[in-house]
Write an enzyme that holds these catalytic residues in place. Structure first.
Site, PDB file in Angstrom:
ATOM      1  N   ASP A 261      -6.106  -2.368 -33.102  1.00  0.00           N
ATOM      2  CA  ASP A 261      -6.909  -3.132 -32.141  1.00  0.00           C
ATOM      3  C   ASP A 261      -6.769  -2.594 -30.721  1.00  0.00           C
ATOM      4  O   ASP A 261      -6.711  -3.359 -29.764  1.00  0.00           O
ATOM      5  CB  ASP A 261      -6.476  -4.601 -32.199  1.00  0.00           C
TER       6      ASP A 261
ATOM      7  N   LEU B 129      -1.551 -17.800 -15.661  1.00  0.00           N
ATOM      8  CA  LEU B 129      -1.972 -16.406 -15.506  1.00  0.00           C
ATOM      9  C   LEU B 129      -3.380 -16.198 -16.065  1.00  0.00           C
ATOM     10  O   LEU B 129      -4.025 -15.182 -15.812  1.00  0.00           O
ATOM     11  CB  LEU B 129      -0.978 -15.484 -16.227  1.00  0.00           C
TER      12      LEU B 129
ATOM     13  N   ARG C  12      -6.256 -17.451 -19.557  1.00  0.00           N
ATOM     14  CA  ARG C  12      -6.393 -18.034 -20.892  1.00  0.00           C
ATOM     15  C   ARG C  12      -6.360 -16.934 -21.940  1.00  0.00           C
ATOM     16  O   ARG C  12      -7.026 -15.926 -21.792  1.00  0.00           O
ATOM     17  CB  ARG C  12      -7.737 -18.760 -21.011  1.00  0.00           C
ATOM     18  N   GLY C  13      -5.552 -17.130 -22.993  1.00  0.00           N
ATOM     19  CA  GLY C  13      -5.585 -16.184 -24.100  1.00  0.00           C
ATOM     20  C   GLY C  13      -6.548 -16.741 -25.145  1.00  0.00           C
ATOM     21  O   GLY C  13      -7.274 -17.687 -24.884  1.00  0.00           O
ATOM     22  N   LYS C  14      -6.526 -16.149 -26.343  1.00  0.00           N
ATOM     23  CA  LYS C  14      -7.446 -16.573 -27.417  1.00  0.00           C
ATOM     24  C   LYS C  14      -7.198 -18.036 -27.799  1.00  0.00           C
ATOM     25  O   LYS C  14      -8.127 -18.814 -27.963  1.00  0.00           O
ATOM     26  CB  LYS C  14      -7.216 -15.695 -28.662  1.00  0.00           C
ATOM     27  N   PHE C  15      -5.908 -18.410 -27.935  1.00  0.00           N
ATOM     28  CA  PHE C  15      -5.601 -19.741 -28.491  1.00  0.00           C
ATOM     29  C   PHE C  15      -4.878 -20.655 -27.518  1.00  0.00           C
ATOM     30  O   PHE C  15      -4.261 -21.616 -27.916  1.00  0.00           O
ATOM     31  CB  PHE C  15      -4.765 -19.583 -29.772  1.00  0.00           C
ATOM     32  N   GLY C  16      -4.933 -20.324 -26.226  1.00  0.00           N
ATOM     33  CA  GLY C  16      -4.247 -21.224 -25.294  1.00  0.00           C
ATOM     34  C   GLY C  16      -4.006 -20.542 -23.966  1.00  0.00           C
ATOM     35  O   GLY C  16      -4.497 -19.443 -23.724  1.00  0.00           O
ATOM     36  N   HIS C  17      -3.230 -21.189 -23.116  1.00  0.00           N
ATOM     37  CA  HIS C  17      -3.007 -20.679 -21.765  1.00  0.00           C
ATOM     38  C   HIS C  17      -1.735 -19.850 -21.681  1.00  0.00           C
ATOM     39  O   HIS C  17      -0.840 -19.992 -22.516  1.00  0.00           O
ATOM     40  CB  HIS C  17      -2.896 -21.855 -20.794  1.00  0.00           C
ATOM     41  N   VAL C  18      -1.677 -19.008 -20.660  1.00  0.00           N
ATOM     42  CA  VAL C  18      -0.478 -18.210 -20.390  1.00  0.00           C
ATOM     43  C   VAL C  18       0.015 -18.582 -18.999  1.00  0.00           C
ATOM     44  O   VAL C  18      -0.784 -18.642 -18.053  1.00  0.00           O
ATOM     45  CB  VAL C  18      -0.793 -16.705 -20.437  1.00  0.00           C
TER      46      VAL C  18
HETATM   47  C1  6Q4 Z   1      -3.144  -8.877 -23.835  1.00  0.00           C
HETATM   48  C2  6Q4 Z   1      -3.730 -10.239 -24.060  1.00  0.00           C
HETATM   49  C3  6Q4 Z   1      -4.989 -10.149 -24.923  1.00  0.00           C
HETATM   50  N1  6Q4 Z   1      -4.066 -10.792 -22.762  1.00  0.00           N
HETATM   51  C4  6Q4 Z   1      -3.403 -11.871 -22.306  1.00  0.00           C
HETATM   52  O1  6Q4 Z   1      -2.533 -12.408 -22.942  1.00  0.00           O
HETATM   53  C5  6Q4 Z   1      -3.883 -12.387 -20.952  1.00  0.00           C
HETATM   54  C6  6Q4 Z   1      -4.284 -13.841 -21.066  1.00  0.00           C
HETATM   55  C7  6Q4 Z   1      -3.966 -14.435 -19.752  1.00  0.00           C
HETATM   56  C8  6Q4 Z   1      -3.007 -13.521 -18.995  1.00  0.00           C
HETATM   57  C9  6Q4 Z   1      -2.783 -12.311 -19.870  1.00  0.00           C
HETATM   58  N2  6Q4 Z   1      -1.445 -12.327 -20.463  1.00  0.00           N
HETATM   59  C10 6Q4 Z   1      -0.370 -11.834 -19.738  1.00  0.00           C
HETATM   60  N3  6Q4 Z   1      -0.534 -11.523 -18.423  1.00  0.00           N
HETATM   61  C11 6Q4 Z   1       0.515 -11.027 -17.724  1.00  0.00           C
HETATM   62  N4  6Q4 Z   1       0.366 -10.727 -16.405  1.00  0.00           N
HETATM   63  C12 6Q4 Z   1      -0.667 -11.010 -15.539  1.00  0.00           C
HETATM   64  C13 6Q4 Z   1      -1.913 -11.490 -15.978  1.00  0.00           C
HETATM   65  C14 6Q4 Z   1      -2.936 -11.749 -15.058  1.00  0.00           C
HETATM   66  C15 6Q4 Z   1      -2.697 -11.519 -13.699  1.00  0.00           C
HETATM   67  C16 6Q4 Z   1      -3.810 -11.766 -12.710  1.00  0.00           C
HETATM   68  O2  6Q4 Z   1      -4.629 -10.912 -12.489  1.00  0.00           O
HETATM   69  N5  6Q4 Z   1      -3.934 -12.934 -12.075  1.00  0.00           N
HETATM   70  C17 6Q4 Z   1      -3.002 -14.016 -12.294  1.00  0.00           C
HETATM   71  C18 6Q4 Z   1      -5.058 -13.114 -11.159  1.00  0.00           C
HETATM   72  C19 6Q4 Z   1      -4.564 -13.400  -9.755  1.00  0.00           C
HETATM   73  C20 6Q4 Z   1      -5.764 -13.580  -8.844  1.00  0.00           C
HETATM   74  N6  6Q4 Z   1      -6.660 -14.632  -9.368  1.00  0.00           N
HETATM   75  C21 6Q4 Z   1      -7.797 -14.766  -8.450  1.00  0.00           C
HETATM   76  C22 6Q4 Z   1      -7.162 -14.358 -10.719  1.00  0.00           C
HETATM   77  C23 6Q4 Z   1      -6.000 -14.174 -11.706  1.00  0.00           C
HETATM   78  C24 6Q4 Z   1      -1.463 -11.039 -13.263  1.00  0.00           C
HETATM   79  C25 6Q4 Z   1      -0.455 -10.790 -14.174  1.00  0.00           C
HETATM   80  N7  6Q4 Z   1       1.715 -10.779 -18.293  1.00  0.00           N
HETATM   81  C26 6Q4 Z   1       1.917 -11.073 -19.600  1.00  0.00           C
HETATM   82  C27 6Q4 Z   1       0.889 -11.631 -20.354  1.00  0.00           C
HETATM   83  C28 6Q4 Z   1       1.117 -11.962 -21.815  1.00  0.00           C
HETATM   84  F1  6Q4 Z   1       0.394 -11.151 -22.602  1.00  0.00           F
HETATM   85  F2  6Q4 Z   1       2.405 -11.817 -22.087  1.00  0.00           F
HETATM   86  F3  6Q4 Z   1       0.766 -13.227 -22.084  1.00  0.00           F
END
Ligand code: 6Q4
EC number: 2.7.11.1
Length: 280
Positions: free
Chosen positions: A140, A23, A25-31
């Site tokens: 935050d 999905l 990359r977060g701060k310390f790894g992939h999701v």
């Molecule tokens: C708050 C925190 C600071 N942020 C994070 O952790 C981030 C770090 C990486 C992803 C995200 N963490 C999460 N993301 C989701 N859902 C999600 C994310 C991205 C897309 C998306 O747009 N694509 C895949 C697109 C699809 C299209 N392509 C082209 C680009 C990526 C769709 C759904 N659910 C739970 C989480 C969690 F939090 F549980 F990990």
């Protein structure tokens, strides 16, 4: 529901999940998108490298934040169902937010309408009222920490929660724009820091930029502590919205508009969708 409670109790291993697409990359790894095999429950699996956690000395902070996050239950707070670890990594089993990261949506739209902004601000205020009721201060609140659920509802997703007192200044990288004066001047602070940050967020939803943005950190600090709040001529924003923001971005934290009062403010009452979901 049953499978979710099952998810929480068990000792988890990677074999319990089918791993799907990354999905991001977060701060310390992939999701990764993942499916728990027995319940077919779709989750997000956040993989953190122990080496990086150690290097940044955030292990105990992560443990505390996971402990808090796993006990919070609110429609606008992303669920943490559980965690497990192996030799090299820590895995967080998190709620999957189907519509992704809010900050990407804000970058795409440049700024949000008054109705969309008010709907988001009201749902975040309700989530923060819930947290403050449990003596949890977020500290935050910013677009990067907000995700969007399948129905378009906002989910506060960062693990930067802190209980009761402010334990360590957040010296890690990241924008200063959201810090209220008392954190910038690192004096004691309380739940009202979240009211300040929500005011900054509301301004950024409406104008596309945070209110105290400046080229240099030192200039941002100065603008924050002086509460150098200016409203640009474009986009045209209602005086009601400006009134609410001006009552949240107040230097004296005891004078900031309380969150329950925010929900009664005319701008929120007249613009926020009662369901907390912006339908466009
Ligand atoms: C708050 C925190 C600071 N942020 C994070 O952790 C981030 C770090 C990486 C992803 C995200 N963490 C999460 N993301 C989701 N859902 C999600 C994310 C991205 C897309 C998306 O747009 N694509 C895949 C697109 C699809 C299209 N392509 C082209 C680009 C990526 C769709 C759904 N659910 C739970 C989480 C969690 F939090 F549980 F990990």
């Amino acid at each position: 529901s049953s499978e979710v409670t099952a998810v929480e109790k068990r000792r988890w291993t990677l074999n319990d999940f089918d791993i799907g697409k990354p999905l991001g990359r977060g701060k310390f790894g992939h999701v990764y998108l993942a499916r728990e095999k027995r319940s077919n429950h779709i989750v997000a699996l956040k993989v953190l490298f122990k080496s990086q956690l150690k290097q940044s000395q955030v292990e105990h902070q992560l443990r505390r934040e996971v402990e808090i996050q796993s006990h919070l239950r609110h429609p606008n707070i992303l669920r943490l169902y559980g965690y497990f670890y192996d030799q090299k990594r820590v895995y967080l089993i998190l709620e999957y937010a189907a519509k992704g990261e809010l900050y990407k949506e804000l970058q795409k739209c440049k700024y949000f309408s008054e109705r969309r902004s008010a709907t988001y601000v009201a749902s975040l205020a309700r989530a923060l009222i819930y947290c403050h009721g449990k003596h949890v201060i977020h500290r935050d609140i910013k677009p990067e920490n907000l995700l969007v659920g399948a129905q378009g509802e906002l989910k506060i997703a960062d693990f930067g929660w802190s209980v009761h007192t402010f334990n360590r200044r957040r010296t890690m990288c990241g924008t200063l724009d959201y810090l209220p004066p008392e954190m910038v001047e690192s004096v004691e602070h309380d739940a009202s820091v979240d009211i300040w940050s929500l005011g900054v967020l509301c301004y950024e939803f409406l104008y596309g930029v945070p209110p105290f943005e400046a080229k240099e950190h030192s200039d941002t600090y100065r603008r924050i502590v002086q509460v150098d709040l200016k409203f640009p001529p474009k986009p045209i924003i209602s005086s009601s919205a400006k009134d609410l923001i001006s009552q949240m971005l107040v230097k004296d934290s005891s004078q900031r508009m309380p969150l329950h009062k925010l929900l009664e403010h005319p701008w929120i009452v007249q613009n926020a969708d009662p369901s907390g979901v912006y339908r466009g």
